[in-house]
Design a protein around this motif. Structure first.
Motif, mmCIF file in Angstrom:
data_model
loop_
_atom_site.group_PDB
_atom_site.id
_atom_site.type_symbol
_atom_site.label_atom_id
_atom_site.label_comp_id
_atom_site.label_asym_id
_atom_site.label_seq_id
_atom_site.Cartn_x
_atom_site.Cartn_y
_atom_site.Cartn_z
ATOM 1 N N LEU A 59 27.829 64.020 24.434
ATOM 2 C CA LEU A 59 28.336 65.382 24.335
ATOM 3 C C LEU A 59 27.668 66.060 23.144
ATOM 4 C CD1 LEU A 59 30.526 67.526 25.250
ATOM 5 C CD2 LEU A 59 31.985 66.542 23.453
ATOM 6 N N CYS A 60 27.146 67.249 23.355
ATOM 7 C CA CYS A 60 26.537 68.010 22.263
ATOM 8 C C CYS A 60 27.534 69.043 21.746
ATOM 9 C CB CYS A 60 25.268 68.716 22.732
ATOM 10 S SG CYS A 60 24.474 69.674 21.423
ATOM 11 N N LEU A 61 27.682 69.080 20.425
ATOM 12 C CA LEU A 61 28.524 70.059 19.756
ATOM 13 C C LEU A 61 27.643 70.970 18.908
ATOM 14 C CD1 LEU A 61 31.339 67.679 18.453
ATOM 15 C CD2 LEU A 61 31.325 68.979 20.591
ATOM 16 N N GLU A 62 27.921 72.258 18.941
ATOM 17 C CA GLU A 62 27.330 73.195 17.995
ATOM 18 C C GLU A 62 28.325 73.388 16.863
ATOM 19 O OE1 GLU A 62 24.630 75.854 21.104
ATOM 20 O OE2 GLU A 62 26.321 76.775 20.057
ATOM 21 N N HIS A 63 27.856 73.312 15.612
ATOM 22 C CA HIS A 63 28.811 73.409 14.498
ATOM 23 C C HIS A 63 28.178 74.128 13.316
ATOM 24 C CE1 HIS A 63 27.025 70.472 11.692
ATOM 25 N NE2 HIS A 63 26.623 69.833 12.789
ATOM 26 N N VAL A 101 27.499 63.417 20.155
ATOM 27 C CA VAL A 101 28.517 62.396 19.924
ATOM 28 C C VAL A 101 28.728 61.582 21.190
ATOM 29 C CG1 VAL A 101 29.673 63.868 18.227
ATOM 30 C CG2 VAL A 101 30.470 63.883 20.601
ATOM 31 N N ASP A 102 29.322 60.421 21.008
ATOM 32 C CA ASP A 102 29.776 59.617 22.140
ATOM 33 C C ASP A 102 30.893 60.393 22.833
ATOM 34 O OD1 ASP A 102 31.671 57.673 23.475
ATOM 35 O OD2 ASP A 102 30.014 56.329 22.986
ATOM 36 N N ALA A 130 23.767 61.406 16.914
ATOM 37 C CA ALA A 130 22.545 62.013 16.375
ATOM 38 C C ALA A 130 22.867 63.407 15.871
ATOM 39 C CB ALA A 130 21.451 62.079 17.440
ATOM 40 N N ASP A 131 22.126 63.835 14.845
ATOM 41 C CA ASP A 131 22.294 65.179 14.278
ATOM 42 C C ASP A 131 20.961 65.899 14.237
ATOM 43 O OD1 ASP A 131 25.087 65.908 13.075
ATOM 44 O OD2 ASP A 131 24.840 63.763 12.644
#
Length: 603
Positions: A166-170, A184-185, A193-194
């Motif tokens: 899952l990709c998060l924008e932060h 994230v898992d 990964a970042d």
């Protein structure tokens, strides 16, 4: 009065419009779109195989947020209260049936992204005061599981094809203008990964998730980056760490999405307020132009057969959903909106560089060669830009004999990162410097009558209108501010959490930390200097430019004896009801006519 006997400006609003249809990844004949065909913008389902269309939502103040899962079995839609943007996700079977709570157990919130997996799992981004951003994993039959929380703004990006990543924008770094990415898992939320172009950088650059590869066993992700000062695409594999920046040699901003087989990218290139499409073959490194008319593409998608569907318009021609295969994809019912006049480009020397303006002139045979009463229509955002696209608002003013000037001031997108990022700390005042330069050009070129200049806009454009009336009081004859920021300090305390984060970035802190900057940028500070009559329209449920801060400004106008009118309506940040929007434009036309001596509204 029947629709065809109404004036052209009203017909443009009444004509049915449709958005670019979104389709289910594993069931491409199942699609959803937004239309105002019944007089209110609502969600529609479209079975492409049978041609059947049906309305999914039916709410007094309209609905525009919808998502299809990969299998297309349901349509998810966001249920708020009268446009306040605070609510919950619901869903309805694609073929029709009762609505149900899509994620039971989640309290109402502002939305912060939604992505739906092939196994029925939903990843729901939420934003609330006091909690910041949270992301929940919602599996069928299980309680929602929180997998991410942070006080700064952020949201859900995308889910890998197999549902594992899952990709998060932060914006955990505190710069809400430049997001970073974290993969994230998907089951646990554990970081894998970042990608961060902000932390530790002398010049921060933003990143945006454009989607995982749409094929099985492929962990590549398409990313937009600003490493060369403008938006460009990159392919990033968060598992291997490989990054492939794609340099296309195009002069403007570039966004992209995957072709369904993952072999190529559909590229949307925006430059000088116009856009065009390309296909980029990843293996061959070859860029191929896709033929589209001159104007603006407001969204595009590649279909499984290799064709591309896109929503196109120009200032002169209403929008259409077209295909590169040469046909119209989906036509709305009823008559098409009347066209308008094309735009002309003006490049004006400003204090921060050349400012691009788009100009529309009224018919010389009917209204003469000018100078004309002129509306300076200021766009919202501020991270947005005006383009050569169809807009019924400017067209209505042109029909009534006004010239219309739209300005892509510093802060606008489409002219490089430096232009977009130029606003910090002198918010509002910088944009108004560019607007003043274009105003001087319009007067000196004899386009605009200096005694009949209207400053107008909605949202951020409404904010700049009120700020301009107070800081440039001798320049404007009338002000028209829709859903504006009027009292910046109160607006900050009342607005939705994501906008508070943006204001902290723009101004360098909270009103308590940098009070002098908020004061310098607030229209309320200059209200006693306002000379022009001002018309303000406001939604009573607006979470972006809340009503209390507008009432504070109006009270000061009344105390100072300034000429003004206020129109309040039951909606949020603007209305999705056609009749309501026509009413507001008619009120604005009448207000300007009363104070400028121009023609009363037609119809």
């Amino acid at each position: 009065m029947d629709g065809m006997s109404e004036p052209r400006w009203v017909q443009r609003y009444r004509a049915a419009r449709i958005s670019l249809p979104d389709w289910a990844e594993d069931a491409p004949d199942r699609a959803a779109f937004v239309s105002n065909a019944t007089g209110t913008f609502e969600i529609y389902a479209w079975d492409r195989a049978s041609g059947q269309r049906r309305r999914v939502t039916d709410r007094p103040n309209g609905t525009t947020s919808a998502v299809l899962p990969p299998d297309g079995r349901h349509i998810w839609w966001f249920d708020d209260t009268d446009g306040d943007e605070f609510g919950v996700w619901k869903r309805q079977p694609f073929d029709g049936g009762p609505d149900e709570a899509a994620v039971p157990g989640l309290r109402p919130s502002f939305p912060a992204g939604l992505v739906l997996g092939r196994d029925g799992t939903a990843y729901v981004g939420r934003s609330t005061d006091g909690e910041g951003t949270t992301v929940f994993r919602c599996s069928p039959g299980a309680d929602p599981q929180e997998i991410y929380r942070h006080q700064e703004s952020g949201g859900v990006g995308d889910l890998s094809h197999d549902g594992r990543l899952l990709c998060l924008e932060h914006t955990e770094h505190g710069d809400s203008m430049h997001s970073s990415l974290r993969v994230v898992d998907a089951a646990t939320g554990a970081a894998r990964a970042d990608l961060d172009d902000v932390t530790g950088q002398a010049e921060p650059h933003g990143l945006a998730c454009l989607g995982f590869a749409p094929v099985a066993d492929d962990t590549r992700m398409l990313v937009a980056h600003q490493r060369r000062g403008r938006w460009e695409p990159m392919v990033w594999d968060p598992v291997s760490g490989e990054q492939r920046e794609i340099e296309l040699g195009l002069p403007g901003d570039v966004q992209a999405e995957w072709y369904p087989d993952g072999s190529a990218l559909l590229v949307e290139h925006t430059h000088h307020a116009r856009s065009e499409l390309y296909r980029y073959d990843l293996a061959a490194g070859r860029l191929e132009r896709l033929e589209t008319p001159s104007g603006s593409v407001s969204g595009a998608t590649a279909r499984p057969d290799g064709s591309v569907e896109y929503l196109w318009s120009s200032a002169a021609e209403p929008s259409q959903v077209r295909s590169t295969a040469g046909h119209l994809v989906l036509e709305p019912p009823g008559p098409r909106a009347p066209g308008s006049v094309p735009v002309e480009d003006a490049w004006v020397a400003g204090p921060g560089g050349k400012v691009h303006a788009l100009v529309q002139r009224p018919d010389a045979a009917e209204f003469g060669a000018g100078p004309h009463p002129t509306v300076f229509e200021i766009h919202g955002g501020p991270a947005w830009h005006d383009s050569d696209a169809f807009a019924p608002g400017p067209a209505a003013w042109v029909d009534h004999g006004y010239a219309v000037v739209r300005i892509n001031y510093r802060g606008s997108t489409g002219y490089g990162q430096e232009w977009t990022d130029a606003l910090k700390h002198r918010v509002g005042l910088i944009e108004l410097e560019d607007i003043a330069a274009v105003r001087e050009w319009a007067v000196s070129s004899r386009l605009a009558d200096p005694e009949r200049l209207v400053l107008a806009g909605g949202s951020w454009g409404g904010y700049l209108t009120l700020l301009g009336l107070g800081t440039q009081p001798e320049s404007w004859a009338v002000g028209l501010a829709a859903v504006p920021v009027a009292d910046y300090v109160t607006a900050y305390h009342d607005e939705m959490e994501g906008l508070k984060a943006l204001d902290r970035t723009l101004l360098g802190g909270t009103p308590e930390q940098v009070p002098e900057r908020f004061e310098a940028s607030s229209p309320l500070t200059y209200v006693e200097a306002v000379r022009a009559p001002v018309f303000i329209s406001a939604g009573t449920n607006d979470p972006r430019c809340p009503i209390r801060q507008i009432e504070n400004y109006v009270a000061r106008l009344e105390k100072s004896g300034k000429p003004h009118e206020v129109y309040r309506y039951d909606a949020g940040h603007g209305s999705l009801v056609v009749d309501e929007r026509i009413k507001q434009v008619r009120l604005e036309l009448a207000f300007a006519a009363a104070h400028l001596g121009t023609a009363a509204p037609r119809g």
